[in-house]
Write a protein that holds these residues in place. Structure first.
Motif, short mmCIF file in Angstrom:
data_model
loop_
_atom_site.label_atom_id
_atom_site.label_comp_id
_atom_site.label_asym_id
_atom_site.label_seq_id
_atom_site.Cartn_x
_atom_site.Cartn_y
_atom_site.Cartn_z
N PRO A 1 13.99 4.06 -3.77
CA PRO A 1 12.61 3.54 -3.83
C PRO A 1 12.07 3.12 -2.47
N HIS B 1 5.84 4.20 -3.35
CA HIS B 1 5.31 4.05 -4.70
C HIS B 1 4.64 5.38 -5.08
N ASP C 1 -1.78 2.00 -12.21
CA ASP C 1 -0.76 0.94 -12.20
C ASP C 1 -1.49 -0.37 -11.95
N LEU D 1 -0.11 -2.64 -9.18
CA LEU D 1 -0.47 -2.18 -7.84
C LEU D 1 -1.95 -2.41 -7.57
N SER E 1 2.26 -1.57 -1.74
CA SER E 1 3.52 -1.13 -2.34
C SER E 1 4.67 -1.31 -1.37
#
Length: 276
Positions: free
Chosen positions: A19, A22, A49, A52, A94
């Motif tokens: 990760p 994003h 999202d 976000l 993000s």
């Protein structure tokens, strides 16, 4: 100390899906590369999202970014700031949330990395504008934000390895700095290629430390200049007050003087108070 082959191998074979980006932030960047994209597409994608979207609005309304009018919705943000800046804020928001770890040592490095990257982003946009290249300001912001993304990838990889009970010695500060020096450009390029990021940003990731560089590349020149300024001011993991900022070729290319440098230093120091 020499970076052990074992640690190097363990880090470089980590899955690229760690990760680091994003998915919505990546999709926004790709959308902006599409000819004739529509503002409604940007708004709809940024709203996919809600967490976000909330972070984007929080950042847009922070003291560093805020304009005269407070932004209440993503649509308002796109209208007031433009699609490129909203996409940039999506990536920044993000990235801020990704620079965290349960491991104390890794978390400390991640926080320093975020402060450095964010300062480079804000400062690069400022430098592009003040050097007479406002058309590159938002691209310079994104490039500044992403130039050290290889370090974030390496920290995420180390976090995974430590949870698995291996590479414990790699958490020593000296070795972590060595890992960064040897691998972060290579791994950053690997990430940028995997995610098909725009060439402008990939070039910055690949060349921000090179001794010689393309002096016609304004975005690269700007990020190199900011990287040096942050290092000079100790924003990040390294401080080097011996850097002759006025003597740098990047400073000359951007035609910035001491007065502009002093203003820049104040700006990037202000970014250290930013909280998500």
């Amino acid at each position: 100390m020499a970076l052990s082959l074992t640690i190097r191998r363990l880090l470089t074979i980590q899955p690229i899906e760690l990760p680091v980006f994003h998915p919505i932030a990546i999709k926004l960047q790709h959308l902006l590369e599409t000819p004739n994209f529509k503002m409604d597409e940007v708004i709809d994608l940024a709203n996919e999202d809600q967490s976000l979207a909330g972070q984007i609005l929080k950042m847009a309304n922070s003291t560093i970014y805020i304009g005269r009018v407070r932004t209440e919705t993503i649509k308002d943000a796109v209208i007031r700031l433009g699609a490129q800046q909203v996409a940039n804020l999506a990536m920044a928001a993000s990235q801020a949330s990704l620079h965290a770890s349960e491991n104390i040592v890794i978390h400390g490095f991640m926080q320093s990395l975020w402060l450095h990257s964010h300062a480079c982003a804000i400062g690069s946009r400022w430098a592009a504008r003040n050097a007479g290249y406002p058309q590159y300001a938002e691209q310079a912001y994104m490039a500044g934000l992403l130039h050290d993304v290889g370090k974030l990838y390496l920290l995420k990889a180390l976090e995974r390895l430590n949870k698995a009970g291996v590479a414990q010695a790699a958490l020593e500060e000296e070795l972590l700095l060595e890992i960064f020096a040897e691998l972060h450009v290579e791994q950053g390029c690997r990430l940028m290629q995997h995610w098909n990021m725009p060439k402008m940003y990939s070039n910055v990731v690949a060349n921000h430390h090179d001794v010689t560089f393309d002096t016609s590349d304004t975005v690269l020149t700007t990020v190199r200049f900011l990287n040096a300024a942050c290092k000079y001011k100790g924003i990040g993991t390294v401080r080097d007050t011996s850097i002759d900022m006025l003597g740098l070729p990047e400073t000359s290319l951007l035609q910035l003087g001491q007065e502009e440098l002093d203003e820049l230093y104040e700006l990037i120091e202000d970014t250290q108070e930013f909280e998500m």
